[in-house]
Design a protein around this motif. Structure first.
Motif, PDB file in Angstrom:
ATOM      1  N   GLU A   2     -14.758  -8.075 -17.108  1.00 44.94           N
ATOM      2  CA  GLU A   2     -13.695  -7.102 -16.862  1.00 44.94           C
ATOM      3  C   GLU A   2     -13.825  -6.513 -15.457  1.00 44.94           C
ATOM      4  OE1 GLU A   2     -10.392  -4.486 -17.543  1.00 44.94           O
ATOM      5  OE2 GLU A   2     -10.984  -6.474 -18.199  1.00 44.94           O
ATOM      6  N   PHE A   3     -15.047  -6.207 -15.079  1.00 45.91           N
ATOM      7  CA  PHE A   3     -15.229  -5.639 -13.751  1.00 45.91           C
ATOM      8  C   PHE A   3     -14.877  -6.651 -12.670  1.00 45.91           C
ATOM      9  CE2 PHE A   3     -17.472  -4.097 -10.005  1.00 45.91           C
ATOM     10  CZ  PHE A   3     -16.985  -2.797  -9.970  1.00 45.91           C
ATOM     11  N   ALA A   4     -15.249  -7.907 -12.874  1.00 44.65           N
ATOM     12  CA  ALA A   4     -14.922  -8.955 -11.902  1.00 44.65           C
ATOM     13  C   ALA A   4     -13.407  -9.109 -11.775  1.00 44.65           C
ATOM     14  CB  ALA A   4     -15.549 -10.276 -12.319  1.00 44.65           C
ATOM     15  N   ARG A   5     -12.705  -9.066 -12.893  1.00 43.89           N
ATOM     16  CA  ARG A   5     -11.238  -9.178 -12.866  1.00 43.89           C
ATOM     17  C   ARG A   5     -10.623  -8.051 -12.035  1.00 43.89           C
ATOM     18  NH1 ARG A   5      -6.941  -7.019 -14.994  1.00 43.89           N
ATOM     19  NH2 ARG A   5      -8.036  -5.579 -16.358  1.00 43.89           N
ATOM     20  N   LEU A   6     -11.090  -6.838 -12.264  1.00 47.23           N
ATOM     21  CA  LEU A   6     -10.553  -5.696 -11.529  1.00 47.23           C
ATOM     22  C   LEU A   6     -10.999  -5.692 -10.070  1.00 47.23           C
ATOM     23  CD1 LEU A   6     -10.896  -3.000 -14.302  1.00 47.23           C
ATOM     24  CD2 LEU A   6      -8.773  -3.974 -13.395  1.00 47.23           C
ATOM     25  N   ASP A   7     -12.194  -6.179  -9.809  1.00 47.87           N
ATOM     26  CA  ASP A   7     -12.668  -6.283  -8.423  1.00 47.87           C
ATOM     27  C   ASP A   7     -11.772  -7.241  -7.642  1.00 47.87           C
ATOM     28  OD1 ASP A   7     -14.204  -6.178  -6.087  1.00 47.87           O
ATOM     29  OD2 ASP A   7     -15.693  -7.576  -6.837  1.00 47.87           O
TER      30      ASP A   7
END
Length: 104
Positions: A14-19
């Protein structure tokens, strides 16, 4: 950007997607079509590497802080601060890449 902050303690996926979404928005914010296209190409090229780097973090707090410095430089219309923040962010990403290589 607020979603990125909330996701700092979520899953690496999820963090990678938002990053990556943050970087796409950042590229569009240049309001320069050629620069935006080049930036998109570079981010797309490194997408897998960026995503993988999040698996080596205990959370996304360091990345969030680096990105918040970039935003601060832009909002304050301070090119030197923005430039330094971008270099610091690249250094952080390189460190994550190095950690990923040595822990394989």
């Amino acid at each position: 950007f607020n979603e990125l902050r909330r996701a700092a303690h979520s899953t690496p996926e999820e963090f990678a997607r938002l990053d990556l979404e943050f970087h796409h928005i950042l590229g569009q914010a240049a309001h320069n079509n050629m620069m935006s296209r080049i930036y998109e190409f570079v981010i797309d090229y490194f997408e897998e590497s960026i995503s993988n780097s999040h698996h080596k973090q205990t959370n996304g707090e360091r990345t969030y802080k680096a990105h918040s410095q970039i935003i601060e430089g832009i909002r304050s219309n301070n090119p030197e601060l923005a430039r330094k923040a971008i270099y610091d962010s690249v250094d952080l990403w390189e460190n994550f890449q190095y950690q990923a290589r040595i822990t394989r």
